[in-house]
Enzyme design. Sequence first.
Site, PDB file in Angstrom:
ATOM      1  CB  ALA A   1      -0.910   0.000   1.225  1.00 40.85           C
TER       2      ALA A   1
ATOM      3  N   GLY B   1      -0.912  -5.828   0.886  1.00 42.96           N
ATOM      4  CA  GLY B   1      -2.043  -6.112   0.007  1.00 42.96           C
ATOM      5  C   GLY B   1      -1.650  -6.852  -1.248  1.00 42.96           C
TER       6      GLY B   1
ATOM      7  CD  GLU C   1      -3.779  -8.743   3.055  1.00 46.88           C
ATOM      8  OE1 GLU C   1      -4.700  -9.115   3.808  1.00 46.88           O
ATOM      9  OE2 GLU C   1      -3.388  -7.558   2.948  1.00 46.88           O
TER      10      GLU C   1
ATOM     11  CD  GLU D   1      -0.107  -5.884   5.898  1.00 46.08           C
ATOM     12  OE1 GLU D   1      -0.788  -6.176   4.913  1.00 46.08           O
ATOM     13  OE2 GLU D   1       0.795  -6.629   6.331  1.00 46.08           O
TER      14      GLU D   1
END
Length: 181
Positions: free
Chosen positions: A20, A66, A69, A89
């Site tokens: 991100a 992300g 993911e 994160e």
Amino acid sequence: AEPAVRGVVISSWDGALAGADIGELAALPTPEACRDICLASHPIFARLEAARVPVVAAVDGPVMGGGAELSMACHARVVGPDLVMSQPEVNLGIIPGYGGTQRLARLVGLARAAELVRTARSVNATEACAMGWAHGQPVADPVAAAIARTSGRAVIGRSRPGSPSRRHRRRPRAARRSGDP
């Protein structure tokens, strides 16, 4: 679905899955806005998982947060030798928000997933393959390898595209009540 589409390859070309934009997250006005962004992505990731054609992530270089993911929502992951995968994160005081805690545990086991999420430790290509996050061994051209996987419609880790593998099916409710995931 388009009948001519036999498979989908998602690549990490030029750092596209490096994670991100922290500045973007910091600019969100409230914690609820951050939560809403995370929840809005869940149907997208679920749609990838449920695709009736093979969806393969071809990743090399940084695949974090992300991006990792998104890769885990694919039916398979083919990695290049320069892969660096992590869920960093926790270093920002947050947890993976796009389903990574569940998908990572399904791929590598609960204990290893908890360690990776808790510590934000990075994993290289060889370790990612050894632990089950990626399939096979690191390859020089992950995109070509991913295309080969999709063209044959054989995707390791899935009984068939669009259906969860045995390893990913939920346990009966009674087993879940006992505290075992």
